[in-house]
Design an enzyme around this catalytic site. Structure first.
Site, PDB file in Angstrom:
ATOM      1  N   HIS A 159       0.824  -1.210   0.000  1.00 15.23           N
ATOM      2  CA  HIS A 159       0.000   0.000   0.000  1.00 15.23           C
ATOM      3  C   HIS A 159       0.862   1.267   0.000  1.00 15.23           C
ATOM      4  O   HIS A 159       0.404   2.346   0.371  1.00 15.23           O
ATOM      5  CB  HIS A 159      -0.962   0.040   1.196  1.00 15.23           C
ATOM      6  CG  HIS A 159      -1.631  -1.270   1.472  1.00 15.23           C
ATOM      7  ND1 HIS A 159      -2.756  -1.678   0.813  1.00 15.23           N
ATOM      8  CD2 HIS A 159      -1.299  -2.283   2.318  1.00 15.23           C
ATOM      9  CE1 HIS A 159      -3.117  -2.878   1.242  1.00 15.23           C
ATOM     10  NE2 HIS A 159      -2.239  -3.271   2.157  1.00 15.23           N
ATOM     11  N   SER A 289      15.134  19.814 -16.047  1.00 20.39           N
ATOM     12  CA  SER A 289      14.077  20.828 -16.054  1.00 20.39           C
ATOM     13  C   SER A 289      14.645  22.123 -16.626  1.00 20.39           C
ATOM     14  O   SER A 289      15.783  22.499 -16.341  1.00 20.39           O
ATOM     15  CB  SER A 289      13.560  21.071 -14.631  1.00 20.39           C
ATOM     16  OG  SER A 289      12.758  22.237 -14.584  1.00 20.39           O
ATOM     17  N   ARG A 338      -4.667  -0.889 -40.427  1.00 18.31           N
ATOM     18  CA  ARG A 338      -3.491  -0.165 -40.914  1.00 18.31           C
ATOM     19  C   ARG A 338      -2.837   0.626 -39.784  1.00 18.31           C
ATOM     20  O   ARG A 338      -1.627   0.823 -39.759  1.00 18.31           O
ATOM     21  CB  ARG A 338      -3.880   0.809 -42.026  1.00 18.31           C
ATOM     22  CG  ARG A 338      -4.244   0.191 -43.355  1.00 18.31           C
ATOM     23  CD  ARG A 338      -4.708   1.288 -44.312  1.00 18.31           C
ATOM     24  NE  ARG A 338      -5.303   0.744 -45.516  1.00 18.31           N
ATOM     25  CZ  ARG A 338      -4.641   0.526 -46.655  1.00 18.31           C
ATOM     26  NH1 ARG A 338      -3.353   0.818 -46.723  1.00 18.31           N
ATOM     27  NH2 ARG A 338      -5.263   0.031 -47.705  1.00 18.31           N
TER      28      ARG A 338
END
Length: 484
Positions: A159, A289, A338
């Site tokens: 969890h 970044s 396709r």
């Protein structure tokens, strides 16, 4: 097309799968050149088999077809298709134009799906042959990683909450096991592929029975001969105009399943990157970044997750296509196929190339892992401490209550004051626990909390992984080439 636009240039849409991500070899398998060259090869195989079985086809016609397999005038074919609105007949005419002596026997007795569907099956087989060694290499790299870190304890999570310890290698084996299942499924689907063969317009072979004047045996031989020329062990006995579209479901199902495995693995890596326990490779000049120079974003894993989502959704196309194929066939499958077949393989190819690159450069930070273990281990060790106290003559219930109180105090320091877990210091300071003070280091050894993880890894690799990889040993040294 609007004047001045170039279908391959910067003014027109191009699939990122082909222009940015997928390998050249996979892009070629789904290229027009490979497709239409295979059509011509199928027409040649058909003519050769028909000649062998007695139809009036000359050696000169056969040789003319052989000599022009690669002589494809794509401009002429496009102009023909614009006039005829039929791609197969456009290429029949284009092939016939450069093979004037053989023009009259090209496509003899066949329907469009003879070249269309059989080519698709050849492409699916060859595309699977490209994916299989790539997946095997990923598994091999991860197996090396798991073996090297088989004994490195790490905090397990259930969890995404702290759970019992495992090892870094054991966690990696969770990823490997899923990928091994994918490898087996890809191999099974590849080996189960059957050729459509030489079946005619509704699958009855009526046109070929007429060509051979009712000779049933020759029609059977024709089907078998072309199937063998194409490298398939068997062909479908029953078809409509097309091979059953259930085949496309089978193929894209295993690719979608591969997508789920990769998404889970790369999500784990992204979470571990957040915890600073593990990182994917990061190049010296790579920018994480444009605004935050310190960032080391898990770009490769994010790409894998992004593309895996697309791969998983593509299974809906063949499911719906197969469900609406009326009687012997309808043409509403064509445009859809396709797109979805090519995209599924180019996406899977991109994912595996990227995943191999990740698995060849995973970075682990043992000190960060150790620090997180130390934050949680005191709580996990309480049961061991209780057992040691009982062995030293203590009362189990009394000891439990003592540790409960101390644990709550330590938890308050962690949660409300932001301090470190000081449960062990509290136990060391409490004279009640003096009988086991000398044992605390041993009781808190992380390796004693990982159970049989290392033994499981060794057995798993030796019994399940290495035998599965054996057929791919000759391609294991190939390094991944990461595209944009």
């Amino acid at each position: 097309m609007a004047a001045g636009l170039d279908s391959g240039g910067p003014n027109s849409y191009r699939s990122p799968l082909a222009s940015r991500y997928a390998s050249q070899e996979m892009c070629f398998v789904f290229s027009d050149r490979y497709k239409f060259r295979t059509w011509r090869q199928l027409w040649l195989w058909l003519a050769e088999a028909e000649q062998t079985l007695g139809l009036p086809i000359t050696d000169e016609q056969i040789q003319e077809m052989k000599s022009n397999l690669d002589n494809i005038d794509f401009k002429m074919a496009a102009e023909e298709e614009k006039q005829l609105l039929h791609d197969v007949m456009a290429h029949v005419h284009t092939f016939g134009h450069c093979c004037p002596k053989a023009a009259g026997i090209i496509h003899l007795g066949a329907t469009s799906c003879y070249v269309g569907d059989n080519t698709d099956l050849i492409i699916l087989r060859n595309a699977l042959d490209l994916l299989l060694p790539k997946l095997a290499r990923v598994i091999s790299r991860l197996a090396d990683f798991a073996k090297e870190r088989a004994n490195l304890p790490t905090l397990g999570f259930t969890h995404f909450q702290p759970a019992q310890l495992t090892t870094v290698g054991k966690r990696c084996c969770l990823w490997i096991q899923d990928l091994c299942m994918d490898l087996q499924n890809l191999k099974r689907v590849r080996d189960d592929l059957r050729f459509r063969g030489v079946k005619g317009t509704t699958g009855t072979q009526a046109s070929f029975l007429q060509l051979f004047e009712g000779d049933d045996q020759k029609v059977e031989q024709l089907d078998k001969m072309v199937t063998e020329k194409a490298g398939f062990k068997r062909a479908f006995i029953i078809t409509g105009q097309t091979y059953t579209r259930k085949v496309d479901i089978e193929v894209l199902s295993v690719l979608a399943s591969l997508g789920a495995s990769v998404h889970k693995m790369c999500t784990d890596i992204r979470l571990l990157a957040h915890l600073k326990e593990m990182e994917e490779p990061f190049e010296k000049q790579q920018i994480g970044s444009s605004a935050m120079p310190y960032k080391r974003n898990p770009m490769r894993s994010e790409r894998c997750c992004s593309l895996a989502r697309h791969l998983m959704t593509l299974i809906m196309d063949p499911l719906q296509t197969a469900s609406v194929q009326w009687f012997e066939r309808t043409l509403d499958d064509s445009a859809n196929r396709r797109i979805c077949l090519a995209e599924a393989f180019l996406t899977a190819d991109t994912i595996l190339n990227t995943l191999q690159n990740i698995s060849e450069g995973l970075v682990v930070y043992p000190k960060v892992i150790e620090r997180r273990i130390q934050q949680e281990l005191p709580f996990m060790a309480t049961e061991n401490i209780i057992m040691a106290m009982v062995k030293a003559g203590g009362n189990r219930q009394e000891c439990h209550e003592k540790i409960r109180v101390l644990s709550q105090q330590a938890a308050t320091v962690v949660k409300q004051e932001g301090g470190d877990n000081d449960l062990i210091e509290r136990i060391q300071a409490d004279s009640y626990f003096s009988p086991i003070h000398s044992q605390l280091d041993h009781l808190l050894d992380p390796s004693s909390f990982t159970g049989r993880a290392s033994q499981q890894i060794q057995r798993f690799l030796e019994e399940e992984v290495y035998p599965l990889l054996k057929p791919y040993e000759n391609v294991m040294k190939v390094k991944a080439e990461l595209c944009l």
